[in-house]
Write a protein that holds these residues in place. Structure first.
Motif, short mmCIF file in Angstrom:
data_model
loop_
_atom_site.label_atom_id
_atom_site.label_comp_id
_atom_site.label_asym_id
_atom_site.label_seq_id
_atom_site.Cartn_x
_atom_site.Cartn_y
_atom_site.Cartn_z
N GLY A 161 -1.86 -3.07 -12.78
CA GLY A 161 -0.67 -2.35 -12.35
C GLY A 161 -0.08 -1.60 -13.54
N LYS A 162 0.80 -0.68 -13.24
CA LYS A 162 1.36 0.19 -14.28
C LYS A 162 2.53 -0.49 -15.00
N SER A 163 2.54 -0.41 -16.33
CA SER A 163 3.68 -0.95 -17.07
C SER A 163 4.30 0.11 -17.99
N TRP A 164 3.76 1.33 -17.92
CA TRP A 164 4.27 2.43 -18.75
C TRP A 164 4.98 3.41 -17.82
N THR A 165 6.24 3.67 -18.10
CA THR A 165 7.03 4.55 -17.23
C THR A 165 6.35 5.92 -17.05
N LEU A 166 5.73 6.44 -18.11
CA LEU A 166 5.02 7.72 -18.00
C LEU A 166 4.02 7.70 -16.85
N HIS A 167 3.25 6.61 -16.75
CA HIS A 167 2.24 6.51 -15.71
C HIS A 167 2.87 6.35 -14.32
N VAL A 168 3.93 5.57 -14.25
CA VAL A 168 4.57 5.36 -12.95
C VAL A 168 5.06 6.70 -12.41
N GLU A 169 5.74 7.44 -13.29
CA GLU A 169 6.38 8.66 -12.82
C GLU A 169 5.43 9.85 -12.74
N LYS A 170 4.59 10.03 -13.76
CA LYS A 170 3.75 11.24 -13.81
C LYS A 170 2.42 11.06 -13.09
N VAL A 171 1.86 9.85 -13.12
CA VAL A 171 0.53 9.68 -12.53
C VAL A 171 0.64 9.16 -11.10
N LEU A 172 1.38 8.04 -10.93
CA LEU A 172 1.57 7.54 -9.55
C LEU A 172 2.52 8.43 -8.77
N GLY A 173 3.43 9.06 -9.51
CA GLY A 173 4.42 9.90 -8.82
C GLY A 173 5.35 9.08 -7.96
N THR A 174 5.82 7.97 -8.50
CA THR A 174 6.74 7.13 -7.73
C THR A 174 7.89 6.69 -8.61
N THR A 175 8.75 5.83 -8.09
CA THR A 175 9.91 5.40 -8.89
C THR A 175 9.57 4.09 -9.59
N LEU A 176 10.37 3.77 -10.60
CA LEU A 176 10.14 2.55 -11.36
C LEU A 176 10.31 1.32 -10.45
N ASP A 177 11.28 1.36 -9.55
CA ASP A 177 11.50 0.23 -8.64
C ASP A 177 10.35 0.07 -7.64
N LYS A 178 9.90 1.20 -7.13
CA LYS A 178 8.81 1.17 -6.15
C LYS A 178 7.56 0.55 -6.78
N ASN A 179 7.31 0.88 -8.04
CA ASN A 179 6.13 0.32 -8.73
C ASN A 179 6.24 -1.21 -8.82
N LEU A 180 7.45 -1.70 -9.10
CA LEU A 180 7.65 -3.16 -9.18
C LEU A 180 7.35 -3.81 -7.83
N GLU A 181 7.78 -3.14 -6.78
CA GLU A 181 7.55 -3.65 -5.44
C GLU A 181 6.06 -3.67 -5.10
#
Lengths: 522, 522
Positions: free
Chosen positions: B108-128
């Motif tokens: 899973g993603k732990s780098w905000t850059l990847h969450v936002e730029k690669v997954l294209g989602t929010t930090l909270d959504k990634n945690l979920e």
């Protein structure tokens, strides 16, 4: 970043410790070329070799003393004097003085095991050997760098003695104390701790010299710098005894990432070319998995990675590849994707359509499948591309030849060459092998029509097997470096028949050279 | 050494992350073989692959579930669920369940850059996404290892978020938190500090997964273990995306040196064979410069080193080569003096006097001056030394040959060979080049007298230019690797005439091979 305490001296030992690597030898000419390349990069010191008083050794130092190497200093390497002679009459010390180098690196023992079991002397006597040798060279006006061999193993076994060795070297006048992990078995935490202690106790430059036996040479070097070392020794591509030395390229790039200063920032981008150039000199195929500069260092294979890198390159790249002169590759495109071909066409000043790019890529891919490696043979690539685009038609072609080797006594060649509409028959002989005879025959055929052809000089000739598992049927690649006035260029030939491969590379050399002579290429 | 807190779990990902390396693919059969070899070694986990629901994937897991892999556990790999589906209906998560594996590693993603730029989602959504995916697999009875992708880069940019990701994974039931240096750009001090912080804050096993882009993957792994990590991921020989993963062999050997427990001590000696076996599976030539297990890892070239190792092996060896199943080699070369020659003579079982050692050294030095490099050609060295000592006289010699290449169409050779008192005339033809024709002619000449000569197989053929600056007159060296029953050996020829050099190497191959066949050499 301009804090002077962040400046770290770079010390290259490719020519000395690198040459301890299996299969690595340097000719006189190689040594001069490599020294030039290293000074262009801007390393601070080049260790030229173990001073030995051989005529070749004397010659190398003589030539390098007058070469223009910028701020790069040349260093002669040797050991402390033998146990039963004075420094003055020690042959090794004499040899160092004969090199005329202004800087000497002396290695001495700092591990009691080595003093007692290998040198077979006493701990005190070893200190005296170190002291006498350094004092004598200092008296002769040399700067002395002291390599404390096996320092970390010595420290682990007898820290008191290891420190006495350093004190003794420093008191005798050594300007730099280099801690060597000679057996290469250390780990970063230990190297960091010990280095910090040395840095704290001595007022001079402390250096680090690591080997890669624990696969930690680069990390150990960086750990030493973080602990205060300001002098790093290594070899290009990590060549060296056993598994090799610390890779100076990865050290320079790593220290840059951490904010230390080594070479000038604008020289960083020549690291990739230098790595491959040195591989060529030592006749190894460049290792594609080298960090920073390898062909695969920025090659992305996983679909998710490729996708992410297209969105933001930092996603799967620790540095921008351009920083070190490398390029990004996505492996769908194999060795030469269309992007690379478009780039080359631009470099060659060919204006091409999208469609032509496709067809060129296909043609190049097919040649690569046959074993051509154009990365080091731009002139052959130029000719193939120009011909494919209809921009060039070769002024001659070899129709036929018969080459005969009479039991190594002499070789003769008969050759039929078409030059324009004319067919020229020619022959040549040699005692140096069939390749030499082929070259002569081609030169003779061409000189009737192109009297300037002799201005195309073959400067370098390299042969390499391409698929070794096939025994005597293996294909070989032949690379030829040529010079025509001030233009130098490489060409390539590939065949299971070594002669044919050689002739192909020589033909391309003449073809490209004639373009240079005609003023079409500069 | 039996303190349970020193036990470190080994996790092999050669089949998954290793297969991301350029040119590396595994067939179904390869995967089964490699899994068997890894379980024989005693690694704790084998990551079999990215669960994909393909028929091959299903088949591999099916077969491995019933294979006898001892205590080794198999693991299915996959990512946390996609952003817009439930864990239950996510195709990747489904595929993991279909493998039947009892352990899943989810990244899973732990780098905000990847969450936002690669997954294209929010930090909270990634945690979920992380939480839901792990909870669901836990509910299905699986053990879950969580790979925190880009943890060190994520920590550098937003340490708070990186820690929230770990907390979220742990709360959802992950048993192990693995810190991944996905871009491979980290250094040991940073990895150590961050790992120590994670170890302090979490009550579960913490792991490390490193890549080698800074040439620090092994050091980073060891640094993490020293900071408290107890689970190490890597690949055999360091195969993997870009420049590769952390080399599990060097990790295991390094941790052993530092007193940690991974595999059983008596399995250590199979590391060298395993390394070469895996190289064969992935169709790469074993890298001779691999730490611990490479062919050169304990090869000594410098005369002073050979001398010292003969006195005490610790002098230039960080571990005994036997520990990892490797062997010591001494290389005869320009760098080696009489000590190396004496050692070689001993290895060859020649009993020689001091005087003979002098005269052998002189003879070898002269050949080296001519360009012979015996370090990779022991069989030729054996023949030259045996002949010089009067212990051997060659059973044949090539008196004469004429070799003709007809414009690359076909090649023919006539040859006169003296065998004992007899002169044999022979001819041969080829379309693969003159070297192939020479080899055939010699085989034909010898087979009349030595019918077994065809049991001497040429396996490898290497050509290398020796003094490139001489253009087409340059000398070339030819190395030939031969096999005779179970004995393999290398020979060398040197000449400015490539043909002569090739023939010399082939002649030596036949001469040495005949000694093997006669039972004089084993």
């Amino acid at each position: 970043m301009s804090d002077p305490k962040d400046k770290v001296e770079t010390y290259d030992t490719t020519l000395r410790d690198g040459a301890q690597g299996e299969g690595i030898t340097f000719s006189l000419d190689d040594k001069l070329k490599l020294a030039k390349a290293l000074s262009d990069l801007g390393v601070d010191y080049i260790e030229v070799g173990y001073a030995s008083s051989t005529p070749e050794d004397v010659e190398v130092f003589k030539r390098l003393r007058t070469a223009s190497l910028g701020d790069t200093k040349i260093v002669a390497f040797g050991s402390t004097k033998k146990k039963n002679v004075s420094a003055e009459s020690d042959p090794g010390i004499k040899a160092i003085l004969e090199t005329g180098a202004k800087i000497a690196t002396l290695f001495g023992k700092s591990w009691t095991l080595h003093v007692e079991k290998v040198l077979g002397t006493t701990l005190d006597k070893n200190l005296e050997m170190i002291s006498d040798s350094i004092s004598y060279l200092r008296k002769k006006g040399l700067t002395v760098i002291f390599d404390a061999e096996h320092f970390f193993d010595g420290y682990a076994e007898n820290p008191g003695y290891a420190f006495r060795v350093l004190e003794c070297a420093r008191e005798a006048g050594a300007s730099t104390l280099v801690l060597c992990d000679t057996n290469g078995g250390s780990f970063p935490d230990q190297v960091g701790k010990v280095t910090a202690e040395v840095v704290q106790r001595f007022d001079c430059v402390v250096g680090i010299h690591a080997h890669n036996d624990s696969e930690c040479a680069v990390a150990n070097t960086i750990s030493a710098v973080q602990a205060g070392a300001r002098h790093v020794q290594g070899t290009i591509n990590g060549y060296g005894e056993r598994v090799g030395n610390a890779n100076l390229i990865s050290i320079i790039a790593g220290l840059y990432k951490l904010g230390y200063r080594t070479i000038e920032e604008d020289k960083m981008r020549s690291l990739t070319a230098l790595s491959r150039y040195v591989a060529r000199i030592v006749n190894e195929r460049p290792n594609p998995r080298l960090p920073y500069v390898g062909e695969r260092a920025f090659a992305h294979k996983a679909g998710t990675h490729i996708d992410a890198v297209l969105k933001t390159t930092r996603a799967y790249e620790h540095i921008p590849p351009e920083l070190v002169g490398n390029v990004r590759r996505t492996l769908a495109s194999k060795h030469s994707g269309k992007a690379a071909i478009l780039n080359k066409a631009k470099e060659f000043k060919f204006e091409i359509t999208e469609e032509q790019a496709e067809s060129l890529t296909k043609m190049i891919k097919e040649l690569e499948r046959q074993g051509f490696e154009f990365e080091n043979a731009d002139a052959s690539l130029y000719l193939r591309m120009a011909e494919h685009l209809g921009l060039y038609s070769p002024p001659f072609s070899v129709h036929n030849y018969v080459a005969t080797d009479n039991a190594n006594k002499y070789q003769s060649v008969g050759m039929e060459v078409q030059i324009g509409d004319e067919i020229v028959l020619t022959t040549a002989e040699s005692r140096k092998g069939l390749v030499d005879a082929l070259r002569k025959a081609l030169d003779r055929a061409l000189s009737s029509r192109f009297p300037d052809v002799t201005r195309i000089i073959l400067e370098d000739f390299r042969v390499m097997d391409l698929d070794t598992e096939k025994s005597t049927e293996a294909r070989v690649g032949v690379w030829v470096k040529s010079r025509c006035d001030s233009v130098t260029f490489w060409t390539i030939g590939v065949s299971s028949n070594m002669l044919r491969a050689s002739l192909d590379a020589i033909e391309d050399s003449k073809k490209y050279g004639l373009l240079v002579l005609s003023g079409k290429i500069r």
